[in-house]
Design an enzyme around this catalytic site. Structure first.
Site, PDB file in Angstrom:
ATOM      1  CE  LYS A  67      39.967  37.391  80.836  1.00 41.33           C
ATOM      2  NZ  LYS A  67      40.122  35.927  80.865  1.00 41.33           N
ATOM      3  CG  ASP A 103      39.146  32.775  78.553  1.00 42.77           C
ATOM      4  OD1 ASP A 103      40.084  32.945  77.756  1.00 42.77           O
ATOM      5  OD2 ASP A 103      38.876  33.588  79.465  1.00 42.77           O
ATOM      6  CB  THR A 154      36.094  29.210  99.304  1.00 40.16           C
ATOM      7  OG1 THR A 154      37.414  29.656  99.636  1.00 40.16           O
ATOM      8  CG2 THR A 154      35.059  30.033 100.059  1.00 40.16           C
TER       9      THR A 154
HETATM   10  P1  ATR Z   1      40.871  32.805  88.136  1.00 42.24           P
HETATM   11  O1  ATR Z   1      40.055  33.889  87.502  1.00 42.24           O
HETATM   12  O2  ATR Z   1      42.245  32.640  87.563  1.00 42.24           O
HETATM   13  O3  ATR Z   1      40.144  31.511  88.184  1.00 42.24           O
HETATM   14  P2  ATR Z   1      40.280  33.447  90.907  1.00 42.24           P
HETATM   15  O4  ATR Z   1      38.910  33.878  90.555  1.00 42.24           O
HETATM   16  O5  ATR Z   1      41.088  34.281  91.841  1.00 42.24           O
HETATM   17  O6  ATR Z   1      41.194  33.323  89.611  1.00 42.24           O
HETATM   18  O7  ATR Z   1      40.210  31.950  91.447  1.00 42.24           O
HETATM   19  C1  ATR Z   1      41.332  31.307  91.957  1.00 42.24           C
HETATM   20  C2  ATR Z   1      40.975  29.853  92.293  1.00 42.24           C
HETATM   21  O8  ATR Z   1      42.150  29.228  92.819  1.00 42.24           O
HETATM   22  C3  ATR Z   1      39.916  29.722  93.364  1.00 42.24           C
HETATM   23  O9  ATR Z   1      39.196  28.532  93.149  1.00 42.24           O
HETATM   24  C4  ATR Z   1      40.765  29.628  94.645  1.00 42.24           C
HETATM   25  O10 ATR Z   1      40.133  29.003  95.728  1.00 42.24           O
HETATM   26  P3  ATR Z   1      39.203  29.873  96.751  1.00 42.24           P
HETATM   27  O11 ATR Z   1      37.918  30.160  96.023  1.00 42.24           O
HETATM   28  O12 ATR Z   1      39.034  28.995  97.919  1.00 42.24           O
HETATM   29  O13 ATR Z   1      40.002  31.135  97.050  1.00 42.24           O
HETATM   30  C5  ATR Z   1      41.896  28.749  94.131  1.00 42.24           C
HETATM   31  N1  ATR Z   1      43.093  28.868  94.954  1.00 42.24           N
HETATM   32  C6  ATR Z   1      43.985  29.879  94.946  1.00 42.24           C
HETATM   33  N2  ATR Z   1      44.969  29.636  95.844  1.00 42.24           N
HETATM   34  C7  ATR Z   1      44.684  28.446  96.437  1.00 42.24           C
HETATM   35  C8  ATR Z   1      45.311  27.636  97.443  1.00 42.24           C
HETATM   36  N3  ATR Z   1      46.439  28.026  98.042  1.00 42.24           N
HETATM   37  N4  ATR Z   1      44.715  26.465  97.789  1.00 42.24           N
HETATM   38  C9  ATR Z   1      43.568  26.064  97.193  1.00 42.24           C
HETATM   39  N5  ATR Z   1      42.940  26.784  96.236  1.00 42.24           N
HETATM   40  C10 ATR Z   1      43.478  27.956  95.854  1.00 42.24           C
END
Ligand code: ATR
Length: 276
Positions: A67, A103, A154
């Site tokens: 993307k 989206d 984060t």
């Molecule tokens: P997408 O494009 O599907 O949004 P991504 O860019 O990898 O995927 O983002 C994943 C999101 O899920 C992020 O907000 C991530 O939090 P971090 O930025 O802190 O990594 C969140 N996420 C994934 N696993 C998590 C977990 N175990 N606990 C809390 N947040 C999680």
């Protein structure tokens, strides 16, 4: 006239449900067209884009991990793609390759379908700060929601999105008291997904009029949606976002705005259940 051709590309691409969605519509409307899944490795993506015209494609969809490369590789982009920073839909217009992002449209159209009037329900709390979160925040802003609270494990990523989207979009490291006056709660994280079925946040703290939605659709009812339903709140699952995001692309390539029908939904639900 030659068959109208479109595609979805990703790496891997075997799990994409887009061929089923577009194939259903092509058949329903009796259109002489095809929609094909094409696996393209990241190193080959730029060449793939260059080959589209020669291969006779009208356009297609782009999914993980392409993307951002599509965003960089197109000649022109629509406003949503610029705001979201990613392209999921390609088409030719005025002789050049355009990239758009549907989206956010899909997210809003799903709520329009299942929770009409939802956009009056601010403030909104958005869990997550990844790519999906950007599309959701874009849609919320477009629909006039003035108080959008991003919560992310984060914090720095939430802060980056808050800066990007500007006034009215705030960043937080924890849910805390943010739900007490919120009318919308949206999960954009992977929490709750099949294999990781944990509660993304506790909806107990939301007011009674709140709407809860999840972009995860496997399972259809995530732990968050189940808890919200048990609490008596209105819930909307994420499958409709997948179905609705496909609408603008189909219309561009095949010349007819397709309908998201209960039958289409049942077909994709059966597919999801069959693969679990
Ligand atoms: P997408 O494009 O599907 O949004 P991504 O860019 O990898 O995927 O983002 C994943 C999101 O899920 C992020 O907000 C991530 O939090 P971090 O930025 O802190 O990594 C969140 N996420 C994934 N696993 C998590 C977990 N175990 N606990 C809390 N947040 C999680």
């Amino acid at each position: 006239m030659a068959e109208k051709k479109a595609f979805v590309t990703g790496h891997p691409i075997t799990h994409s449900r887009s061929p089923k969605i577009h194939g259903y519509w092509l058949q329903q409307y009796g259109i002489d067209g095809s929609y094909q899944a094409i696996d393209v490795a990241p190193a080959d993506f730029a060449d793939f884009l260059k080959s589209l015209r020669e291969e006779g494609y009208r356009g297609g969809n782009v999914t993980i991990p392409h993307k951002e490369a599509a965003f960089a590789g197109v000649a022109r982009r629509d406003h949503a793609a610029d705001e979201i920073g990613a392209v999921n839909t390609l088409w030719f217009e005025d002789g050049v390759l355009w990239g758009g992002n549907t989206d956010g449209y899909g997210f809003a159209a799903n709520l329009d379908d299942h929770a009409p009037g939802w956009a009056a329900n601010g403030p909104a709390v958005v869990l997550g700060a990844g790519g999906a979160s950007r599309a959701v925040i874009h849609a919320l802003k477009e629909r006039g929601i003035k108080d959008i609270r991003i919560v992310n494990r984060t914090l720095a990523r939430a802060e980056e999105l808050s800066r990007h989207f500007g006034p009215g979009v705030s960043a937080h490291g924890a849910v805390g008291e943010l739900l007490a006056d919120a009318g919308l709660l949206i999960n954009t994280t992977a929490l709750g997904m099949h294999g990781n079925e944990t509660l993304a946040a506790d909806p107990a703290g939301l007011p009674d009029h709140a709407i809860v939605t999840d972009i995860v659709y496997v399972p259809l009812e995530t732990p968050l949606l189940a808890a919200a339903r048990a609490r008596g709140l209105k819930t909307v699952d994420g499958l409709g976002m997948l179905l609705h995001q496909a609408v603008p692309g189909f219309e561009r390539w095949f010349g007819r705005k397709p309908e998201v029908t209960p039958e289409l939904r049942r077909m994709i639900v059966a597919d999801i259940e069959g693969q679990r």
